[in-house]
Design an enzyme around this catalytic site. Structure first.
Site, short mmCIF file in Angstrom:
data_model
loop_
_atom_site.label_atom_id
_atom_site.label_comp_id
_atom_site.label_asym_id
_atom_site.label_seq_id
_atom_site.Cartn_x
_atom_site.Cartn_y
_atom_site.Cartn_z
N HIS A 75 0.88 -0.96 0.01
CA HIS A 75 -0.11 0.04 0.02
C HIS A 75 1.08 1.08 -0.02
O HIS A 75 2.23 1.16 0.34
CB HIS A 75 -1.04 0.22 1.28
CG HIS A 75 -0.29 0.18 2.42
ND1 HIS A 75 -0.21 -1.06 3.47
CD2 HIS A 75 0.11 1.05 3.20
CE1 HIS A 75 0.54 -0.67 4.68
NE2 HIS A 75 0.81 0.74 4.47
N ARG A 131 -1.53 11.24 4.01
CA ARG A 131 -2.39 11.93 5.27
C ARG A 131 -3.35 12.82 4.61
O ARG A 131 -3.07 13.68 3.90
CB ARG A 131 -1.33 12.61 6.28
CG ARG A 131 -0.39 11.85 6.83
CD ARG A 131 0.62 12.50 7.73
NE ARG A 131 1.48 11.68 8.31
CZ ARG A 131 2.82 11.28 7.89
NH1 ARG A 131 3.21 11.99 6.94
NH2 ARG A 131 3.46 10.30 8.44
N GLU A 168 -2.19 10.33 -11.30
CA GLU A 168 -2.03 10.17 -12.60
C GLU A 168 -3.01 9.00 -13.08
O GLU A 168 -3.32 8.04 -12.67
CB GLU A 168 -0.61 9.77 -12.96
CG GLU A 168 -0.31 9.75 -14.46
CD GLU A 168 0.97 8.94 -14.79
OE1 GLU A 168 1.23 9.24 -16.02
OE2 GLU A 168 1.91 8.77 -13.79
N GLU A 197 7.76 4.02 -9.27
CA GLU A 197 8.51 5.01 -10.22
C GLU A 197 9.38 5.82 -9.49
O GLU A 197 9.13 6.72 -8.95
CB GLU A 197 7.37 5.68 -11.01
CG GLU A 197 7.93 6.50 -12.26
CD GLU A 197 6.99 7.44 -12.98
OE1 GLU A 197 7.30 8.11 -13.66
OE2 GLU A 197 5.79 7.44 -12.35
#
Length: 252
Positions: free
Chosen positions: A8, A12, A121, A185
Site C-alpha cells: 500500500h 495523510r 495520474e 517509479e
C-alpha cells in the site's frame, strides 16, 4: 506471496470524510479496512475487482486538526484505465476539478488532484481493474543509488526505463510480481536538485511472509534500522530508503 511486493501507499488527509467521499464517489473505491486509535484513524481503500496482489491506498487522519506540507519528494500515485480520454471525461462529469487533461500530457496520460492536493495520474493499461493502483512515483537525488537500494534491499527488478532530455524514469517491482501489482517509479531530474519530503505523504509498504525473518534479512542487507518490529508491537516495522522515505514492512 512475494516478499517485498508493494502492499500500500499511505497519504495523510485533513478531512477524512471529504477524502472518502472523493475516492469512493469518483474512483469507486471500496473500504477494505479501518483502524481507529485514540489520536488517529487509518482507512484502507481499493478499487473493486482489484487483483489479490493489487495494492491498497491508506488514508491517515490525525485527530488534532493539523495541516500538511506536500513537499516535492513524493510525486503521485497512478491509477489504471482503458482509455485516458474516456476516463478523464468521466471524472470531469462527476465533478472532479480539471487539472491536466490528456491533450496537455501528449494524449497518453492525465492528472487530477484529490481534496488535499495529492496528484493522481490516469494511465492507460491493458491489465488491472479500472482505477486500481498502477504505481507510485517518488523523486530521487541519485538514480544509481536509488535503483541499487531497491534492487539490493528488496530484490526488485528494473522492468521499464524512459530517458528524456531533462529527466529519466525507472520502474521497479519484484521480478515475479504479476502485471497487476503496483510498481515504484523513480524519477531522476538531471539538474541536481534536492527535495523536501514534506509530511502529506507518509510511506509505501511492502509485504512479508514473516515479519521478523524479513526484518533480519533487511538488516543483513544493511537497510536502516529505523523502527524495528519490537518497537511496533511486533505488528509491522519501518526502514527508510536512501532518500529518507519511510518504508513499512507488513504481513497481510
Amino acid at each position: 506471496m512475494n516478499d517485498y511486493l508493494l502492499d500500500h501507499v499511505m497519504m495523510r488527509v485533513e478531512d477524512l470524510e471529504a477524502s472518502l467521499e472523493w475516492y469512493t464517489g469518483h474512483l469507486g473505491y471500496e473500504e477494505t479496512g479501518r483502524w481507529e486509535a485514540d489520536t488517529f484513524t487509518n482507512v484502507f481503500l481499493q478499487a473493486p475487482g482489484a487483483h489479490d496482489d493489487g495494492a491498497l491506498l491508506e488514508l491517515t487522519y490525525n485527530h488534532d486538526g493539523r495541516s500538511y506540507d506536500m513537499g516535492d519528494s513524493w510525486g503521485h500515485i497512478a491509477v489504471r484505465c482503458e482509455d485516458v480520454y474516456d476516463a478523464y471525461e468521466e471524472l470531469m462529469d462527476s465533478g472532479v476539478e480539471d487539472y491536466r487533461d490528456p491533450d496537455s500530457c501528449g494524449g497518453s496520460y492525465a492528472f487530477v488532484k484529490d481534496p488535499d492536493g495529492h496528484e493522481i495520474e490516469i494511465v492507460e493499461r491493458d491489465h488491472g481493474a479500472t482505477y486500481s493502483l498502477d504505481h507510485t512515483m517518488i523523486r530521487v537525488e541519485d538514480a544509481d543509488e536509488a535503483i541499487g537500494w531497491y534492487t539490493r534491499k528488496f530484490d526488485y527488478e528494473l522492468f521499464r526505463r524512459e530517458e528524456f532530455e531533462d529527466f529519466a524514469l525507472y520502474f521497479l517491482k519484484p521480478g515475479d510480481a504479476p502485471d497487476e501489482a503496483m510498481s515504484v517509479e523513480l524519477t531522476y531530474n538531471y539538474d541536481g536538485r534536492s527535495y523536501d519530503l514534506g509530511d502529506a505523504w507518509g510511506h509505501v509498504a511492502v509485504r512479508a511472509d514473516d515479519l521478523h525473518e524479513s526484518w533480519d534479512e533487511l538488516m543483513g542487507r544493511h537497510a536502516e534500522d529505523y523502527r524495528d518490529p519490537e518497537s511496533c508491537n511486533d505488528m509491522y516495522a519501518f526502514t527508510r530508503d536512501c532518500d529518507g522515505r519511510e518504508i513499512e514492512v507488513v504481513t497481510r
